[in-house]
Design a protein around this motif. Structure first.
Motif, PDB file in Angstrom:
ATOM      1  N   CYS A 453      17.212 -11.306  -9.896  1.00  0.00           N
ATOM      2  CA  CYS A 453      16.940 -10.238  -8.941  1.00  0.00           C
ATOM      3  C   CYS A 453      18.176 -10.048  -8.061  1.00  0.00           C
ATOM      4  N   ASN A 455      18.115  -8.912  -5.118  1.00  0.00           N
ATOM      5  CA  ASN A 455      17.737  -9.118  -3.713  1.00  0.00           C
ATOM      6  C   ASN A 455      17.326 -10.549  -3.398  1.00  0.00           C
ATOM      7  N   CYS A 456      16.927 -11.297  -4.446  1.00  0.00           N
ATOM      8  CA  CYS A 456      16.373 -12.625  -4.210  1.00  0.00           C
ATOM      9  C   CYS A 456      17.071 -13.616  -5.142  1.00  0.00           C
ATOM     10  N   CYS A 471      10.670  -8.869 -10.241  1.00  0.00           N
ATOM     11  CA  CYS A 471      10.879  -9.972  -9.306  1.00  0.00           C
ATOM     12  C   CYS A 471       9.554 -10.296  -8.625  1.00  0.00           C
ATOM     13  N   CYS A 474      10.055  -9.741  -4.452  1.00  0.00           N
ATOM     14  CA  CYS A 474      10.233  -8.466  -3.756  1.00  0.00           C
ATOM     15  C   CYS A 474       9.765  -7.284  -4.596  1.00  0.00           C
ATOM     16  N   TYR A 476      11.104  -5.918  -7.047  1.00  0.00           N
ATOM     17  CA  TYR A 476      12.176  -5.183  -7.705  1.00  0.00           C
ATOM     18  C   TYR A 476      11.920  -5.245  -9.207  1.00  0.00           C
TER      19      TYR A 476
HETATM   20 ZN    ZN Z   1      13.546  -9.917  -5.610  1.00  0.00          ZN
END
Ligand code: ZN
Ligand code: ADP
Length: 739
Positions: A453, A455-456, A471, A474, A476
C-alpha cells in the motif's frame, strides 16, 4: 450572581466558567446541556457544578434540557475516568452521551434551537374512545368503521389506523370534535429489533458447579456491597445460564443489571436468550442502531423504563441507576478497549463503576486475562469455576497437523479426511483462518517486487470477488490485473491464503456441500452476522469458513468438527501478549466443537505445535498455560506485574514525528529524574505498523511497578509538553494494541 463550571467537548484540559443570568437561574442544573459562547463560536457543554463567580465571566446562552442528562454521580464517574486515562473531561462526557448530543448548533439556526435536531424525538398521536360514548347516528361510514376499530382495540395510534384505513385525517378530526374519541400525543421509541417475537423459556436446573457459583453471587447481591468475581468456566460450561439466573435474582430484589458483551452483532444468541427469559424492560445498545434509535434506547434507560441493559463497550456509560450487578461476558476480548480518541477499557471501568454502585461485578470467560488470573491470586477477585461442560459433554478430541516442511498447505490431508467424514454423517464444520481476502501476499515472479500500500506499511490483499488488490488498513485498492510496478511484467504470483481462497477451494473439493463464509467482507450490511449464524443454527450450512468472528462464544450444538487452518500469525505478532492471544483464540475456536449430543473433533494445523501457548490449548490445560505465562510476565516485568502507558506519535512528515518522539522521551527522562525514577522508558521506536493512511507512526512505552508513580509522571509530562507542529500525540493508559 450565579456561575457554573462547564465541560466542553474539545481537546482541551480545562473546564470553563460562565455566568448564569437571573432570567435563566431557575433552569440551571448539574448534568444539563448548556449552549455557551466560546471565542467566536457557540458550543454545547454540560454543567458540572457551581463555580466562583467573577465579573469578567460571559453569560450562558441557554440551557438545552428540561431534565438533566447525567446525574451528579455519573459525572463523578466520568471525572474519575478522565483523570485516570489522562483525557479531557469534555470529550469523556461526549463519549458517554448518545452521538450528536453535544454537536454545536448549525450556523444560522435560532439561538434556542436544540443542537440535536438530527435526533428529533418522534411523537405520535394515539386515539381512545371516551368511556360511555356510543356510535353517533350522524357519523359517516368511514368514521363509524374507525370508531369501531378504536373501541375494539382500546387504543390505536395514527400509524396503525392509517395502515388499516388509509388517510384518516378528516374522520378522526370529526370523532374528536364530537367528543367521542380523545387524542393524545406521545413519544415513540425507535428500535428496529424490538419487534422480533421470541418464545419464552424457563430457567434451567443448574448443575452442581453452576449452583455453587450462583449461590455465591446471590449471597453477594444480598450483602449489597461491592463484590468482584471472576467466573472461569470452560467453553460450554453454562456461564450464560449463571448470568441469567443471577440477574434474575438481582431484578427480583429490585436492582438493575448491566451486561457488557464484546460486540452485539456477533452475539445475537445471547441477546435472544435474555429476551426469552425476562419480562422486565431490556434495552439493547446495538451497533446497528442509527443515532436516533440509540438516543431512544438511551432515554428509555434514563427514564427508568428498563431493568436490564445489554451493550458493547460504550454501554458501560449507560444511564442506568440502582445497579445491582455488572456482567462482563468474554472479559478477555480486546474489543473492550477503545483504541481511538478516549482510550478507555470497559472491562476495567466495570470494576470502577461496580465499586461506586456497591454492586456485584461478574467477569466471565473460558480464557480469562492473565490480569484476572493474577487478580484471583492476589485476592482482588473472587474465584468461581465451572470446570466441566454441562450435562457431562466432553471437551473435543484434538489432532495436530504439523505443517513443518509443508509450507503452503492450505488444507492438510488429515483435515481433509475429517471434513469428508463429517460431511458424510451430516455434521457441521467450522474452519478458522485469521486472514480475509484471497491471497495476502502479491509478489512479482520476475523481479521479486512485493505489492504494498502506498499509504500504509503493509502488503495488499487480493480480493477475487472485487477483482482488486486491497489495503486492509486504509481501503486503498488497485485493479487486480495491474502490471508489476517494479518491472512492468505481468507475472504477479498470489501467495498466502485468505478466507476467500479457502472457500473457493472447498467449493471445488466438495461441490455438494453448503458452504458459507463469515468475515468482514461478508458481514457488511445490517444483520449480516445474524444471517450467517442463522444458517448454522437452522442446519442449512454444512461448512462455515471465517476469521475470529466465528470464535465468539457461539453455541451451535450441530458443530462436530472444527479446523484451525493457521494460528501462527497470531503468535508471531510483535507484542508481549501474543502468546496470551494465541492461547485464548485457539481455546475459543476449539470450544465451538461438540456442544451437543455428538462429541466434537478438532484438527489444528500449525508450524509451531510445540509452542507452549498452542500445546497447552490443545491439551485443554489452562492452568499450565497461565502458570507458564505468568512466570514469563514476571521475569520480563510486564503486566500484570507492571503497569504500562504508551505514547503514540503520528504525522505526515516522518522526520518531525521522530523528532517529536525523541523530544518527548527527553522531557520524560528529565521529569523522571526529578521524581526519583522508577519508571522505565522503552523507545522511542517506529511503530511495528510504521505508516497508516499516510501518517508515520512512532511510539514510546512507559513501564512501572507502581501505577501512582507512572500516573504522576504522565501528568507532569502533559503539563509541560508542547506538541510540535504537524505531530499528534496520544496517551494510551493500559494499552492493549502495541502496533
Ligand atoms: Zn493502506
Ligand atoms: P458457555 O457460555 O459457558 O459457553 P452456555 O451458557 O452457552 O455456555 O451453555 C451451553 C449450552 O448448555 C447452552 O445450550 C445452554 O442452554 C445449555 N445449558 C446451560 N446450563 C445448563 C443446565 N444446567 N442444564 C442443561 N443445559 C444447560
Amino acid at each position: 450572581m450565579l456561575a457554573i463550571d462547564v465541560a466542553i467537548p474539545l481537546h482541551l484540559d480545562s473546564t470553563y466558567h460562565y455566568h448564569v443570568p437571573p432570567s435563566l437561574a431557575s433552569e440551571s442544573a448539574i448534568g444539563k446541556r448548556v449552549l455557551v459562547p466560546f471565542g467566536r463560536r457557540r458550543l454545547v457543554g454540560v454543567v458540572l457544578g457551581a463555580a466562583e463567580s467573577r465579573e469578567e465571566l460571559k453569560p450562558v446562552i441557554a440551557f438545552l434540557d428540561p431534565e438533566p442528562l447525567l446525574t451528579a454521580d455519573e459525572l463523578e464517574f466520568l471525572r474519575w475516568a478522565a483523570a485516570y486515562y489522562l483525557h479531557p473531561l469534555g470529550e469523556v462526557v461526549r463519549a458517554a452521551l448518545p452521538a450528536g448530543l453535544l454537536n454545536p448548533p448549525r450556523s444560522g439556526s435560532s439561538e434556542e434551537a436544540a443542537p440535536d435536531q438530527r435526533l428529533k424525538i418522534h411523537r405520535e398521536p394515539f386515539f381512545k374512545v371516551v368511556s360511555g360514548s356510543e356510535a353517533h347516528p350522524r357519523l359517516g361510514s368511514r368514521a363509524l368503521a374507525i370508531f369501531t376499530a378504536i373501541a375494539a382495540a382500546a387504543e390505536l395510534s395514527r400509524t396503525e389506523l392509517r395502515g388499516r384505513f388509509g388517510e384518516t385525517g378528516a374522520p378522526l378530526k370529526r370523532l374528536v370534535e364530537l367528543g367521542l374519541v380523545t387524542r393524545e400525543e406521545r413519544e415513540l421509541y425507535r428500535d428496529p429489533f424490538r419487534e422480533e417475537v421470541v418464545a419464552r423459556d424457563e430457567e434451567l436446573l443448574l448443575n452442581e458447579h453452576q449452583a455453587a457459583a450462583h449461590g455465591a453471587l446471590v449471597a453477594a447481591l444480598g450483602r449489597g456491597s461491592f463484590a468482584p468475581f471472576l467466573l472461569h468456566g470452560v467453553t460450554g460450561s453454562g456461564k450464560t445460564e449463571v448470568y441469567l439466573q443471577t440477574i434474575a435474582a438481582a431484578v427480583a430484589a429490585g436492582k438493575n443489571g448491566l451486561v457488557l458483551v464484546p460486540e452485539i452483532a456477533l452475539t445475537p444468541q445471547l441477546v435472544k436468550r435474555f429476551r426469552r427469559r425476562f419480562d422486565c424492560g431490556i434495552a439493547v445498545l446495538h451497533s446497528a442502531l442509527s443515532d436516533g434509535e440509540r438516543y431512544d434506547e438511551w432515554r428509555r434507560i434514563r427514564r427508568g423504563e428498563v431493568r436490564i441493559v445489554i451493550g458493547a463497550r460504550s454501554a458501560i456509560f449507560a444511564p442506568l441507576v440502582n445497579i445491582g450487578i455488572i456482567v462482563v461476558d468474554e472479559e478477555h476480548e480486546p474489543t473492550y478497549k477503545q483504541s481511538e480518541g478516549f482510550r478507555y477499557n470497559a472491562r476495567d471501568l466495570a470494576l470502577v463503576r461496580g465499586k461506586r454502585a456497591d454492586a456485584v461485578v461478574l467477569l466471565g470467560s473460558a480464557t480469562p486475562l492473565l490480569t484476572s488470573i493474577q487478580g484471583v491470586v492476589e485476592g482482588k477477585l473472587l474465584s468461581l469455576e465451572l470446570p466441566e461442560r454441562v450435562r457431562g459433554f466432553p471437551l473435543p478430541e484434538i489432532q495436530v497437523a504439523d505443517l513443518r516442511g509443508r509450507r503452503g498447505t492450505v488444507i492438510s490431508s488429515r483435515l481433509l479426511a475429517e471434513l469428508r467424514k463429517n460431511l458424510e454423517v451430516g455434521g457441521q464444520t467450522l474452519l478458522f483462518l485469521n486472514r480475509r481476502g484471497f491471497a495476502t501476499y502479491l509478489v512479482c515472479g520476475d523481479c521479486g517486487h512485493v505489492i504494498r500500500c502506498p499509504n500504509c506499511s503493509v502488503t495488499l490483499t487480493y480480493h477475487r470477488n472485487r477483482e482488486r488488490n486491497v489495503c486492509h488498513y486504509c481501503d486503498y485498492s488497485l485493479p487486480a490485473a495491474t502490471l508489476c510496478p517494479g518491472c512492468n511484467g505481468g507475472a504477479i504470483t498470489l501467495l498466502g491464503q485468505g478466507t476467500e481462497r479457502v472457500e473457493e477451494e472447498l467449493r471445488e473439493l466438495f461441490p455438494e456441500a453448503r458452504i458459507a463464509r463469515m468475515d468482514r467482507d461478508t458481514t457488511a450490511g445490517k444483520g449480516g452476522h445474524a444471517k450467517i449464524l442463522k444458517g448454522l443454527e437452522e442446519g442449512s450450512t454444512d461448512i462455515l469458513v471465517g476469521t475470529q468472528m466465528i470464535a465468539k462464544g457461539h453455541d451451535f450444538p450441530g458443530v462436530t468438527l472444527v479446523g484451525v487452518l493457521a494460528i501462527d500469525t497470531v503468535l508471531n505478532f510483535p507484542d508481549f501478549r501474543s502468546a496470551e492471544r494465541a492461547y485464548q483464540l485457539l481455546t475459543q475456536v476449539i470450544g465451538r466443537a461438540g456442544r451437543g449430543e455428538n462429541p466434537g473433533r478438532v484438527v489444528v494445523q500449525s508450524l509451531m505445535p510445540d509452542h507452549y501457548a498452542i500445546a497447552r490449548a490443545l491439551a485443554h490445560d489452562g492452568a499450565g498455560f497461565y502458570r507458564e505465562e505468568l512466570e514469563f510476565r514476571q521475569e520480563a516485568g510486564y503486566p500484570p506485574f507492571a503497569h504500562l502507558a504508551a505514547l503514540h506519535f503520528s504525522g505526515n512528515v516522518e522526520e518531525s514525528v521522530r523528532k517529536g518522539a525523541e523530544a518527548a522521551a527527553a522531557l520524560l527522562t528529565a521529569l523522571r529524574r526529578s521524581r526519583g525514577g522508577r519508571v522505565e522508558l522503552l523507545g522511542p521506536i517506529a511503530s511495528p505498523l510504521a505508516k497508516v493512511r499516510g501518517r508515520y507512526r512512532w511510539q514510546l512505552l512507559l513501564k512501572s511497578r507502581r501505577r501512582d508513580i507512572l500516573h504522576t509522571l504522565l501528568k507532569a509530562f502533559r503539563e509541560e509538553w508542547r506538541t510540535p507542529a504537524g505531530v499528534r500525540v496520544n496517551i494510551d493508559v493500559d494499552p492493549v494494541e502495541m502496533m
